[in-house]
Scaffold this motif. Structure first.
Motif, PDB file in Angstrom:
ATOM      1  N   THR A  16      -0.891  -7.296  -9.756  1.00 47.00           N
ATOM      2  CA  THR A  16      -0.726  -8.544  -9.014  1.00 47.00           C
ATOM      3  C   THR A  16      -1.897  -8.697  -8.047  1.00 47.00           C
ATOM      4  OG1 THR A  16       0.463  -7.472  -7.211  1.00 47.00           O
ATOM      5  CG2 THR A  16       1.796  -8.320  -9.059  1.00 47.00           C
ATOM      6  N   GLN A  17      -2.022  -9.866  -7.479  1.00 49.89           N
ATOM      7  CA  GLN A  17      -3.062 -10.087  -6.485  1.00 49.89           C
ATOM      8  C   GLN A  17      -2.866  -9.139  -5.294  1.00 49.89           C
ATOM      9  OE1 GLN A  17      -3.478 -14.140  -5.177  1.00 49.89           O
ATOM     10  NE2 GLN A  17      -4.845 -13.597  -3.506  1.00 49.89           N
ATOM     11  N   GLU A  18      -1.637  -8.936  -4.896  1.00 45.76           N
ATOM     12  CA  GLU A  18      -1.351  -8.069  -3.758  1.00 45.76           C
ATOM     13  C   GLU A  18      -1.757  -6.622  -4.039  1.00 45.76           C
ATOM     14  OE1 GLU A  18       0.869 -10.231  -5.156  1.00 45.76           O
ATOM     15  OE2 GLU A  18       0.747 -11.759  -3.596  1.00 45.76           O
ATOM     16  N   LEU A  19      -1.423  -6.133  -5.240  1.00 45.09           N
ATOM     17  CA  LEU A  19      -1.796  -4.762  -5.603  1.00 45.09           C
ATOM     18  C   LEU A  19      -3.313  -4.637  -5.689  1.00 45.09           C
ATOM     19  CD1 LEU A  19      -1.164  -1.888  -6.423  1.00 45.09           C
ATOM     20  CD2 LEU A  19      -0.812  -2.721  -8.773  1.00 45.09           C
ATOM     21  N   TYR A  20      -3.953  -5.604  -6.335  1.00 44.52           N
ATOM     22  CA  TYR A  20      -5.417  -5.599  -6.401  1.00 44.52           C
ATOM     23  C   TYR A  20      -6.010  -5.522  -4.999  1.00 44.52           C
ATOM     24  CZ  TYR A  20     -10.028  -7.582  -6.076  1.00 44.52           C
ATOM     25  OH  TYR A  20     -11.340  -7.798  -5.718  1.00 44.52           O
ATOM     26  N   GLN A  21      -5.524  -6.374  -4.086  1.00 39.28           N
ATOM     27  CA  GLN A  21      -6.086  -6.418  -2.735  1.00 39.28           C
ATOM     28  C   GLN A  21      -5.881  -5.098  -1.995  1.00 39.28           C
ATOM     29  OE1 GLN A  21      -7.884  -9.269  -1.648  1.00 39.28           O
ATOM     30  NE2 GLN A  21      -8.621  -7.631  -0.319  1.00 39.28           N
ATOM     31  N   THR A  22      -4.732  -4.475  -2.190  1.00 39.01           N
ATOM     32  CA  THR A  22      -4.450  -3.186  -1.560  1.00 39.01           C
ATOM     33  C   THR A  22      -5.431  -2.125  -2.037  1.00 39.01           C
ATOM     34  OG1 THR A  22      -2.110  -3.732  -1.315  1.00 39.01           O
ATOM     35  CG2 THR A  22      -2.693  -1.393  -1.266  1.00 39.01           C
ATOM     36  N   PHE A  50      -8.338  -2.689  -3.540  1.00 36.73           N
ATOM     37  CA  PHE A  50      -9.687  -3.121  -3.144  1.00 36.73           C
ATOM     38  C   PHE A  50      -9.971  -2.707  -1.701  1.00 36.73           C
ATOM     39  CE2 PHE A  50     -12.629  -6.102  -1.186  1.00 36.73           C
ATOM     40  CZ  PHE A  50     -13.665  -6.146  -2.106  1.00 36.73           C
ATOM     41  N   ASP A  51      -9.022  -2.976  -0.805  1.00 38.49           N
ATOM     42  CA  ASP A  51      -9.223  -2.638   0.603  1.00 38.49           C
ATOM     43  C   ASP A  51      -9.404  -1.137   0.808  1.00 38.49           C
ATOM     44  OD1 ASP A  51      -9.015  -5.322   1.215  1.00 38.49           O
ATOM     45  OD2 ASP A  51      -6.931  -5.178   1.919  1.00 38.49           O
ATOM     46  N   ARG A  52      -8.727  -0.337  -0.007  1.00 37.60           N
ATOM     47  CA  ARG A  52      -8.864   1.114   0.104  1.00 37.60           C
ATOM     48  C   ARG A  52     -10.213   1.586  -0.465  1.00 37.60           C
ATOM     49  NH1 ARG A  52      -5.518   5.574   0.796  1.00 37.60           N
ATOM     50  NH2 ARG A  52      -4.560   4.099   2.234  1.00 37.60           N
ATOM     51  N   THR A  53     -10.637   0.989  -1.561  1.00 40.70           N
ATOM     52  CA  THR A  53     -11.854   1.466  -2.225  1.00 40.70           C
ATOM     53  C   THR A  53     -13.131   0.880  -1.637  1.00 40.70           C
ATOM     54  OG1 THR A  53     -11.666  -0.236  -3.948  1.00 40.70           O
ATOM     55  CG2 THR A  53     -10.662   1.906  -4.405  1.00 40.70           C
ATOM     56  N   LEU A  54     -13.040  -0.299  -1.030  1.00 43.10           N
ATOM     57  CA  LEU A  54     -14.205  -0.940  -0.413  1.00 43.10           C
ATOM     58  C   LEU A  54     -13.843  -1.418   0.991  1.00 43.10           C
ATOM     59  CD1 LEU A  54     -15.504  -3.041  -3.424  1.00 43.10           C
ATOM     60  CD2 LEU A  54     -16.670  -1.138  -2.346  1.00 43.10           C
ATOM     61  N   PRO A  55     -13.680  -0.503   1.927  1.00 43.27           N
ATOM     62  CA  PRO A  55     -13.269  -0.907   3.268  1.00 43.27           C
ATOM     63  C   PRO A  55     -14.285  -1.823   3.961  1.00 43.27           C
ATOM     64  CG  PRO A  55     -13.826   1.423   3.209  1.00 43.27           C
ATOM     65  CD  PRO A  55     -13.838   0.927   1.802  1.00 43.27           C
ATOM     66  N   ASP A  56     -15.544  -1.736   3.553  1.00 40.78           N
ATOM     67  CA  ASP A  56     -16.581  -2.604   4.112  1.00 40.78           C
ATOM     68  C   ASP A  56     -17.346  -3.252   2.961  1.00 40.78           C
ATOM     69  OD1 ASP A  56     -18.627  -3.904   5.400  1.00 40.78           O
ATOM     70  OD2 ASP A  56     -19.384  -2.136   6.465  1.00 40.78           O
ATOM     71  N   PRO A  57     -16.936  -4.466   2.530  1.00 38.93           N
ATOM     72  CA  PRO A  57     -17.603  -5.123   1.397  1.00 38.93           C
ATOM     73  C   PRO A  57     -19.103  -5.344   1.603  1.00 38.93           C
ATOM     74  CG  PRO A  57     -15.532  -6.201   1.869  1.00 38.93           C
ATOM     75  CD  PRO A  57     -15.784  -5.231   2.990  1.00 38.93           C
ATOM     76  N   GLN A  86      -3.790   5.551  -8.206  1.00 36.44           N
ATOM     77  CA  GLN A  86      -2.702   6.519  -8.344  1.00 36.44           C
ATOM     78  C   GLN A  86      -1.919   6.652  -7.043  1.00 36.44           C
ATOM     79  OE1 GLN A  86      -4.751  10.003  -9.756  1.00 36.44           O
ATOM     80  NE2 GLN A  86      -4.732   9.303 -11.878  1.00 36.44           N
ATOM     81  N   GLU A  87      -2.617   6.634  -5.923  1.00 42.56           N
ATOM     82  CA  GLU A  87      -1.963   6.739  -4.616  1.00 42.56           C
ATOM     83  C   GLU A  87      -0.932   5.630  -4.418  1.00 42.56           C
ATOM     84  OE1 GLU A  87      -3.148   6.180   0.083  1.00 42.56           O
ATOM     85  OE2 GLU A  87      -4.711   6.787  -1.327  1.00 42.56           O
ATOM     86  N   PHE A  88      -1.240   4.437  -4.896  1.00 41.92           N
ATOM     87  CA  PHE A  88      -0.337   3.301  -4.730  1.00 41.92           C
ATOM     88  C   PHE A  88       0.591   3.105  -5.924  1.00 41.92           C
ATOM     89  CE2 PHE A  88      -3.909   2.206  -1.878  1.00 41.92           C
ATOM     90  CZ  PHE A  88      -3.188   2.167  -0.689  1.00 41.92           C
ATOM     91  N   GLY A  89       0.561   4.017  -6.880  1.00 40.54           N
ATOM     92  CA  GLY A  89       1.440   3.921  -8.037  1.00 40.54           C
ATOM     93  C   GLY A  89       1.117   2.746  -8.933  1.00 40.54           C
ATOM     94  N   ALA A  90      -0.153   2.378  -8.992  1.00 37.52           N
ATOM     95  CA  ALA A  90      -0.567   1.227  -9.794  1.00 37.52           C
ATOM     96  C   ALA A  90      -0.425   1.515 -11.291  1.00 37.52           C
ATOM     97  CB  ALA A  90      -2.019   0.864  -9.486  1.00 37.52           C
ATOM     98  N   PRO A  91       0.003   0.513 -12.055  1.00 33.95           N
ATOM     99  CA  PRO A  91       0.086   0.689 -13.504  1.00 33.95           C
ATOM    100  C   PRO A  91      -1.315   0.765 -14.103  1.00 33.95           C
ATOM    101  CG  PRO A  91       0.595  -1.570 -12.907  1.00 33.95           C
ATOM    102  CD  PRO A  91       0.419  -0.812 -11.629  1.00 33.95           C
ATOM    103  N   PRO A  92      -1.419   1.258 -15.323  1.00 29.49           N
ATOM    104  CA  PRO A  92      -2.743   1.344 -15.959  1.00 29.49           C
ATOM    105  C   PRO A  92      -3.321  -0.034 -16.233  1.00 29.49           C
ATOM    106  CG  PRO A  92      -1.011   1.919 -17.515  1.00 29.49           C
ATOM    107  CD  PRO A  92      -0.349   1.729 -16.183  1.00 29.49           C
ATOM    108  N   PHE A  93      -4.628  -0.057 -16.478  1.00 25.55           N
ATOM    109  CA  PHE A  93      -5.308  -1.287 -16.850  1.00 25.55           C
ATOM    110  C   PHE A  93      -6.237  -0.974 -18.014  1.00 25.55           C
ATOM    111  CE2 PHE A  93      -7.408   0.648 -13.184  1.00 25.55           C
ATOM    112  CZ  PHE A  93      -8.702   0.836 -13.636  1.00 25.55           C
TER     113      PHE A  93
END
Length: 93
Positions: free
Chosen positions: A13-19, A21-28, A73-80
């Motif tokens: 979802t957009q929310e999961l993506y954003q979560t 994204f924010d963890r992997t790129l804290p400073d875009p 994995q930390e957020f329990g995201a499904p595979p893509f």
């Protein structure tokens, strides 16, 4: 050779993506080494899709293994699903 990467997650979802994204790129303003462009949008059949352009497959692989997959994995995201192709031509005005 630059590569185009298409990631599609039917259960993302957009929310999961954003979560993630924010963890992997804290400073875009400080993107990961090798990233040329990043785009994210809803998928045509639902879910979420991310399209990136990277300088090389090695740069992509390093970022995925060291940063994205642990965060997902930390957020329990499904595979893509991912598809990688070489860029033939590009235009960035």
């Amino acid at each position: 050779m630059a590569i185009l990467v298409i990631n599609r997650g039917a259960e993302w979802t957009q929310e999961l993506y954003q979560t993630v994204f924010d963890r992997t790129l804290p400073d875009p303003a400080k993107p990961p080494a090798g990233l040329i462009a990043h785009f994210a949008a809803p998928g045509e059949a639902g879910g979420w899709q991310v399209i990136d352009v990277w300088e090389s497959e090695d740069a992509l692989r390093r970022f995925m293994e060291e940063t994205v997959l642990p965060a997902a994995q930390e957020f329990g995201a499904p595979p893509f699903d991912s598809k990688v192709v070489e860029v033939y031509n590009s235009l960035i005005p």
